[in-house]
Design a protein around this motif. Sequence first.
Motif, PDB file in Angstrom:
ATOM      1  N   ARG A 113       0.179   4.502   0.878  1.00 40.94           N
ATOM      2  CA  ARG A 113      -0.328   4.948   2.181  1.00 40.94           C
ATOM      3  C   ARG A 113      -1.398   3.995   2.717  1.00 40.94           C
ATOM      4  O   ARG A 113      -1.385   3.634   3.898  1.00 40.94           O
ATOM      5  CB  ARG A 113      -0.905   6.356   2.060  1.00 40.94           C
ATOM      6  N   ALA A 116       0.226   0.701   3.743  1.00 40.63           N
ATOM      7  CA  ALA A 116       0.946   0.846   5.010  1.00 40.63           C
ATOM      8  C   ALA A 116      -0.011   0.954   6.185  1.00 40.63           C
ATOM      9  O   ALA A 116       0.226   0.383   7.265  1.00 40.63           O
ATOM     10  CB  ALA A 116       1.848   2.074   4.949  1.00 40.63           C
ATOM     11  N   GLU A 117      -1.101   1.670   5.988  1.00 44.10           N
ATOM     12  CA  GLU A 117      -2.094   1.807   7.055  1.00 44.10           C
ATOM     13  C   GLU A 117      -2.707   0.458   7.391  1.00 44.10           C
ATOM     14  O   GLU A 117      -2.886   0.105   8.568  1.00 44.10           O
ATOM     15  CB  GLU A 117      -3.180   2.788   6.627  1.00 44.10           C
ATOM     16  N   SER A 120      -0.386  -1.615   9.328  1.00 45.52           N
ATOM     17  CA  SER A 120       0.042  -0.966  10.584  1.00 45.52           C
ATOM     18  C   SER A 120       1.528  -0.617  10.562  1.00 45.52           C
ATOM     19  O   SER A 120       2.218  -0.711  11.582  1.00 45.52           O
ATOM     20  CB  SER A 120      -0.267  -1.878  11.788  1.00 45.52           C
ATOM     21  N   THR A 124       6.248   3.761   7.113  1.00 38.53           N
ATOM     22  CA  THR A 124       5.936   3.792   5.679  1.00 38.53           C
ATOM     23  C   THR A 124       4.711   4.660   5.423  1.00 38.53           C
ATOM     24  O   THR A 124       4.651   5.389   4.427  1.00 38.53           O
ATOM     25  CB  THR A 124       5.691   2.356   5.157  1.00 38.53           C
ATOM     26  N   GLN A 125       3.745   4.609   6.326  1.00 43.00           N
ATOM     27  CA  GLN A 125       2.548   5.428   6.173  1.00 43.00           C
ATOM     28  C   GLN A 125       2.907   6.918   6.213  1.00 43.00           C
ATOM     29  O   GLN A 125       2.409   7.709   5.410  1.00 43.00           O
ATOM     30  CB  GLN A 125       1.536   5.106   7.276  1.00 43.00           C
ATOM     31  N   ARG A 126       3.783   7.302   7.139  1.00 40.52           N
ATOM     32  CA  ARG A 126       4.188   8.706   7.249  1.00 40.52           C
ATOM     33  C   ARG A 126       4.938   9.168   5.990  1.00 40.52           C
ATOM     34  O   ARG A 126       4.744  10.273   5.506  1.00 40.52           O
ATOM     35  CB  ARG A 126       5.055   8.894   8.484  1.00 40.52           C
ATOM     36  N   GLU A 129       2.395   9.642   3.246  1.00 41.81           N
ATOM     37  CA  GLU A 129       1.635  10.885   3.429  1.00 41.81           C
ATOM     38  C   GLU A 129       2.451  12.097   2.993  1.00 41.81           C
ATOM     39  O   GLU A 129       1.922  13.041   2.388  1.00 41.81           O
ATOM     40  CB  GLU A 129       1.223  11.013   4.903  1.00 41.81           C
TER      41      GLU A 129
END
Length: 324
Positions: A113, A116-117, A120, A124-126, A129
């Motif tokens: 996470r 990915a954050e 940007s 992948t961040q979602r 999470e």
Amino acid sequence: MTDKTTKMINQLRALVLLTQTEEQIARTRISQARTDAVRRELTQNADNAAARSIEITERLRALGGVPDVVTPVVGRLSAGLKATFEQTTSVEEALLQDLQLEHQLLDRATYLRVLAETASDVPTQRLAEKLVDAHSATVEWLTVVLAEEALGGPAALVATPLQKVAGGVARAVNAPVRFWANTVNHAVDSVQHAGEETTERIGSVADRAAALSGAVRETLTVGRAASLRRAERIAQREGNQEAANVARETREELGDLNADELPIKAYDSMSANDAVKAIKQLKTPHDINVITRYEETHKNRSNVVSAAQTQLAALAKDAVGVES
């Protein structure tokens, strides 16, 4: 391909492997569920893990990674080996290993996470999470199940026959060899010659029964329930309260109590709904365990057993600081 993308691909590959293992372990645990509700929950957990594996694989491809065909096989093999070898350990050790796997999944998802954050990479961040939420919930669930076991049960998961023997062996380590060898042999014999759940319990409490002294222990060979009651009376008459307590605890574990010995008055005459209401008023793990063993041995009403397990889970959550 950037360095962060490479790192995300590596984590996604690891997560696929671990999630495949997680799915298979959840499926092996289904047979250990104490109640239908827990069985359904484990089935749903396994199905959710399978769905997560697909999502992770799709994201891996989107980042330019190539999901190898060996990974799912390795995941299933890892779970199969774990299920095999954990039979030589107690159920609490097996659950601690499950918890270790979930923590690794949670930690990798958290790391993914952040990667990915920083990159940007919103999709992948979602996904990361979503994984964090899922594994946080499983960590909490396993922590509560272990607390249930520590409180004396009835835990959501029950030990297999071999795990019950393994638990007896583990407790035998610091005891005199001859005394405990007889106990373990008795437990092994019980598991090998009878698959009945009640008989399996005899193996799990054999160490307690073996603590009875000479003449008291001999009475156990004639009829289980009558022998234990007689052993308790003899021990009390001889002033051996420790032996009397062992006999009583063994009867409780086997569900061999009279109705007037139960922590709920007039329990035997209660309907299932009334029994559930009464169980919700129990405040100690001991009383819940006594009622559960008695119910499983005599009436075995699934909704009543589920109510007892739920009540213990509430106590376990308080013990580990988890909000209900």
